[in-house]
Design a protein around this motif. Sequence first.
Motif, PDB file in Angstrom:
ATOM      1  N   PRO A 250       0.816  -1.210   0.000  1.00  0.00           N
ATOM      2  CA  PRO A 250       0.000   0.000   0.000  1.00  0.00           C
ATOM      3  C   PRO A 250       0.852   1.264   0.000  1.00  0.00           C
ATOM      4  CG  PRO A 250       0.106  -0.892   2.208  1.00  0.00           C
ATOM      5  CD  PRO A 250       0.801  -1.886   1.313  1.00  0.00           C
ATOM      6  N   PRO A 251       0.283   2.399  -0.433  1.00  0.00           N
ATOM      7  CA  PRO A 251       1.032   3.662  -0.425  1.00  0.00           C
ATOM      8  C   PRO A 251       1.423   4.063   0.999  1.00  0.00           C
ATOM      9  CG  PRO A 251      -0.947   3.827  -1.780  1.00  0.00           C
ATOM     10  CD  PRO A 251      -1.064   2.545  -1.008  1.00  0.00           C
ATOM     11  N   GLU A 252       2.695   4.385   1.182  1.00  0.00           N
ATOM     12  CA  GLU A 252       3.195   4.777   2.510  1.00  0.00           C
ATOM     13  C   GLU A 252       4.321   5.798   2.366  1.00  0.00           C
ATOM     14  OE1 GLU A 252       4.371   0.965   4.015  1.00  0.00           O
ATOM     15  OE2 GLU A 252       2.446   0.602   5.005  1.00  0.00           O
ATOM     16  N   ASN A 253       4.147   6.791   1.505  1.00  0.00           N
ATOM     17  CA  ASN A 253       5.150   7.843   1.317  1.00  0.00           C
ATOM     18  C   ASN A 253       6.501   7.259   0.907  1.00  0.00           C
ATOM     19  OD1 ASN A 253       3.309   9.974   2.220  1.00  0.00           O
ATOM     20  ND2 ASN A 253       3.562   9.080   4.250  1.00  0.00           N
ATOM     21  N   LYS A 254       6.478   6.363  -0.063  1.00  0.00           N
ATOM     22  CA  LYS A 254       7.688   5.681  -0.509  1.00  0.00           C
ATOM     23  C   LYS A 254       8.452   6.534  -1.512  1.00  0.00           C
ATOM     24  CE  LYS A 254       5.450   1.312   0.552  1.00  0.00           C
ATOM     25  NZ  LYS A 254       4.710   0.140   0.053  1.00  0.00           N
ATOM     26  N   SER A 255       9.576   6.019  -1.995  1.00  0.00           N
ATOM     27  CA  SER A 255      10.488   6.826  -2.808  1.00  0.00           C
ATOM     28  C   SER A 255       9.866   7.300  -4.114  1.00  0.00           C
ATOM     29  CB  SER A 255      11.756   6.022  -3.116  1.00  0.00           C
ATOM     30  OG  SER A 255      11.459   4.900  -3.943  1.00  0.00           O
ATOM     31  N   GLU A 256       8.839   6.626  -4.578  1.00  0.00           N
ATOM     32  CA  GLU A 256       8.176   6.988  -5.833  1.00  0.00           C
ATOM     33  C   GLU A 256       7.051   7.993  -5.623  1.00  0.00           C
ATOM     34  OE1 GLU A 256       5.921   4.596  -9.461  1.00  0.00           O
ATOM     35  OE2 GLU A 256       7.490   3.623  -8.300  1.00  0.00           O
ATOM     36  N   SER A 257       6.638   8.168  -4.384  1.00  0.00           N
ATOM     37  CA  SER A 257       5.478   9.002  -4.086  1.00  0.00           C
ATOM     38  C   SER A 257       5.828  10.482  -4.177  1.00  0.00           C
ATOM     39  CB  SER A 257       4.949   8.689  -2.685  1.00  0.00           C
ATOM     40  OG  SER A 257       3.895   9.566  -2.348  1.00  0.00           O
ATOM     41  N   ILE A 258       5.042  11.219  -4.947  1.00  0.00           N
ATOM     42  CA  ILE A 258       5.206  12.669  -5.059  1.00  0.00           C
ATOM     43  C   ILE A 258       4.209  13.382  -4.157  1.00  0.00           C
ATOM     44  CG2 ILE A 258       5.105  14.630  -6.648  1.00  0.00           C
ATOM     45  CD1 ILE A 258       5.934  12.635  -8.878  1.00  0.00           C
ATOM     46  N   ASN A 351     -11.761   1.756   8.385  1.00  0.00           N
ATOM     47  CA  ASN A 351     -10.752   2.596   9.025  1.00  0.00           C
ATOM     48  C   ASN A 351      -9.350   2.165   8.621  1.00  0.00           C
ATOM     49  OD1 ASN A 351     -12.187   4.507  10.810  1.00  0.00           O
ATOM     50  ND2 ASN A 351     -12.979   2.642  11.746  1.00  0.00           N
ATOM     51  N   SER A 352      -9.119   1.919   7.346  1.00  0.00           N
ATOM     52  CA  SER A 352      -7.801   1.483   6.891  1.00  0.00           C
ATOM     53  C   SER A 352      -6.765   2.587   7.096  1.00  0.00           C
ATOM     54  CB  SER A 352      -7.856   1.113   5.408  1.00  0.00           C
ATOM     55  OG  SER A 352      -6.555   0.897   4.901  1.00  0.00           O
ATOM     56  N   PRO A 353      -5.528   2.213   7.450  1.00  0.00           N
ATOM     57  CA  PRO A 353      -4.454   3.202   7.576  1.00  0.00           C
ATOM     58  C   PRO A 353      -3.724   3.473   6.265  1.00  0.00           C
ATOM     59  CG  PRO A 353      -3.654   1.079   8.299  1.00  0.00           C
ATOM     60  CD  PRO A 353      -5.118   0.880   7.943  1.00  0.00           C
ATOM     61  N   ASP A 354      -4.095   2.789   5.180  1.00  0.00           N
ATOM     62  CA  ASP A 354      -3.394   2.983   3.912  1.00  0.00           C
ATOM     63  C   ASP A 354      -3.616   4.394   3.372  1.00  0.00           C
ATOM     64  OD1 ASP A 354      -2.600   0.378   4.081  1.00  0.00           O
ATOM     65  OD2 ASP A 354      -3.955  -0.380   2.531  1.00  0.00           O
ATOM     66  N   ASN A 355      -2.605   4.907   2.672  1.00  0.00           N
ATOM     67  CA  ASN A 355      -2.714   6.210   2.022  1.00  0.00           C
ATOM     68  C   ASN A 355      -3.251   6.058   0.605  1.00  0.00           C
ATOM     69  OD1 ASN A 355      -1.659   7.369   4.335  1.00  0.00           O
ATOM     70  ND2 ASN A 355       0.413   7.532   3.520  1.00  0.00           N
ATOM     71  N   TYR A 356      -3.324   7.180  -0.111  1.00  0.00           N
ATOM     72  CA  TYR A 356      -3.864   7.187  -1.477  1.00  0.00           C
ATOM     73  C   TYR A 356      -2.938   8.011  -2.359  1.00  0.00           C
ATOM     74  CZ  TYR A 356      -7.327   7.479  -5.249  1.00  0.00           C
ATOM     75  OH  TYR A 356      -7.984   7.375  -6.454  1.00  0.00           O
ATOM     76  N   TYR A 357      -2.412   7.384  -3.429  1.00  0.00           N
ATOM     77  CA  TYR A 357      -1.562   8.115  -4.364  1.00  0.00           C
ATOM     78  C   TYR A 357      -2.384   9.131  -5.157  1.00  0.00           C
ATOM     79  CZ  TYR A 357       2.309   4.739  -3.848  1.00  0.00           C
ATOM     80  OH  TYR A 357       3.338   3.967  -3.370  1.00  0.00           O
ATOM     81  N   VAL A 358      -1.938  10.375  -5.149  1.00  0.00           N
ATOM     82  CA  VAL A 358      -2.474  11.393  -6.049  1.00  0.00           C
ATOM     83  C   VAL A 358      -1.515  11.598  -7.216  1.00  0.00           C
ATOM     84  CG1 VAL A 358      -3.209  13.808  -6.259  1.00  0.00           C
ATOM     85  CG2 VAL A 358      -3.719  12.515  -4.166  1.00  0.00           C
ATOM     86  N   LEU A 359      -0.222  11.637  -6.916  1.00  0.00           N
ATOM     87  CA  LEU A 359       0.811  11.814  -7.936  1.00  0.00           C
ATOM     88  C   LEU A 359       1.991  10.923  -7.586  1.00  0.00           C
ATOM     89  CD1 LEU A 359       0.628  15.709  -7.921  1.00  0.00           C
ATOM     90  CD2 LEU A 359       0.024  14.301  -9.914  1.00  0.00           C
ATOM     91  N   ARG A 360       2.454  10.143  -8.563  1.00  0.00           N
ATOM     92  CA  ARG A 360       3.655   9.338  -8.339  1.00  0.00           C
ATOM     93  C   ARG A 360       4.530   9.345  -9.585  1.00  0.00           C
ATOM     94  NH1 ARG A 360       3.308   3.810 -10.010  1.00  0.00           N
ATOM     95  NH2 ARG A 360       1.196   3.031 -10.436  1.00  0.00           N
TER      96      ARG A 360
END
Length: 487
Positions: A250-258, A351-360
């Motif tokens: 899941p998205p977690e502010n990883k190196s590809e996340s903008i 109540n998932s803790p996962d994030n959501y990619y807007v831009l990657r």
Amino acid sequence: MKKIFFACVPFLFLAACQVLDKTPLPSITPENFFQNADDAESALTAAYDALQQGGTYGQDLNVVGEMPSDNATSTNGDVNAMERIIWTPQTSQVNNVFQAAYIGINRANAVLNYVPTIAMDTVRRNQILGEASFLRALHYFNLVRLYGGVPLRLQPTESGENSIVNLASSPPEQVYAQIVSDLQRAEQLTAANFGSPAANRIRVIKTAVNALQARVFLTQRQWAQTVIAANKVLTSGLYQLMPNFNELFPPENKSESIFEVQFAGNADGGFILPDLLLPSPPATYSFPKFNIPTNELIQYADTNTDLRWKFTGEVTPAGRNHASFVVSRSSNANDNGYFVYKWRSNPNAFNSPDNYYVLRLADVMLMVAEASNEQNGPNQAALTQLNAVRTRAGLPALTLANLTSQQAFRNEVDRQRRLELAFEGERWFDLLRYARQELATPTVSHPVTALDLIRQQRNTPDANYLLFPFPQTEINNNALLQQNPGY
């Protein structure tokens, strides 16, 4: 001292996560609330918080970005109008997306209107104003793509004054001009990098602004500007493709996340969408799910070679795990078959803790590939970005000898965008772009556009359905707002 939650400030309709120590005021107004740096930060937090709403990235922007497209199907009546393209001014998603966007715009407007008067660190104040400008631009961009010209509210509407609230629609060109202006200001004012600590990755910085600029220019078919904006991201040195596509989720502010919308599970109400997409288990509840991958999409993807779609192992008890989807085995029809698998943490009862990619980053690379090809035809710069996405997926690199025409290159970019970004809420927006490009330039052709799906569902390629109608409640409450044609 009594604790006052910022969520209790009625003039902004705000909800924020911070609690401030403040002496109770006889009447909280914008003028007596915005007093210091903490107030500015709280107002900005509330503006970010608007992205979590069910009408924005918490649910409905993903639904409207996928359900009308060739990616998704569902037996759930709540999304039937989206899938069959029979939406009306009364359809829930049509109403929710519109209203939630203006809640977010109002919160950004409050920051932009009141924070400049606060005595605080100048650098941080400017960053706050830049971030709020980005957020307002993002909301207006989502609105103009879905509804066309919309009312341009640029002042906070806490007073309910008709001259601010009830406005006629501005032409799409004027809305886009405001978006571009907001993003220019955001680029000037936001921080150049994430700084320290790493938690600052949750904030908008210049490269997030550049990535959104690229998407805006791409939508307007301004190819040269798209490449310029996107290259600022690619040359920043701040981002890297994740080596393994499966590790993106899941998205977690990883190196590809903008830029991504942040959720923290129970701490802030959590993320609704995963429970609406996943089978049970791991989802908490069993019911007909949204955005079920279509058989056509699964057949379109290379599930033997493409690492984004290839079988990666058994998941007990859910079934067979692929990077983008899971094949669930269940005697319950609601939980048997294909399901989206890009959000995987415990859904935890909505109540998932996962994030959501807007831009990657991969999205930006494909923007460069598309815009450069549209501007100059097949070229090495475009191919380099296209191949970076392909090879990460385990596919062989292509050469210009493989893509000898602009049309062949266009088809491959379309294919990679669909396979790379499936279920991330951009497919319908891409299909809308393709349809509008074909209408503007009849010599251009895409393998599939929104008009093809409209024809399939409605038996006629009615271009009116390239836009949503305005919600009926908005028409009833605002005499200056004229309904979109065809509704």
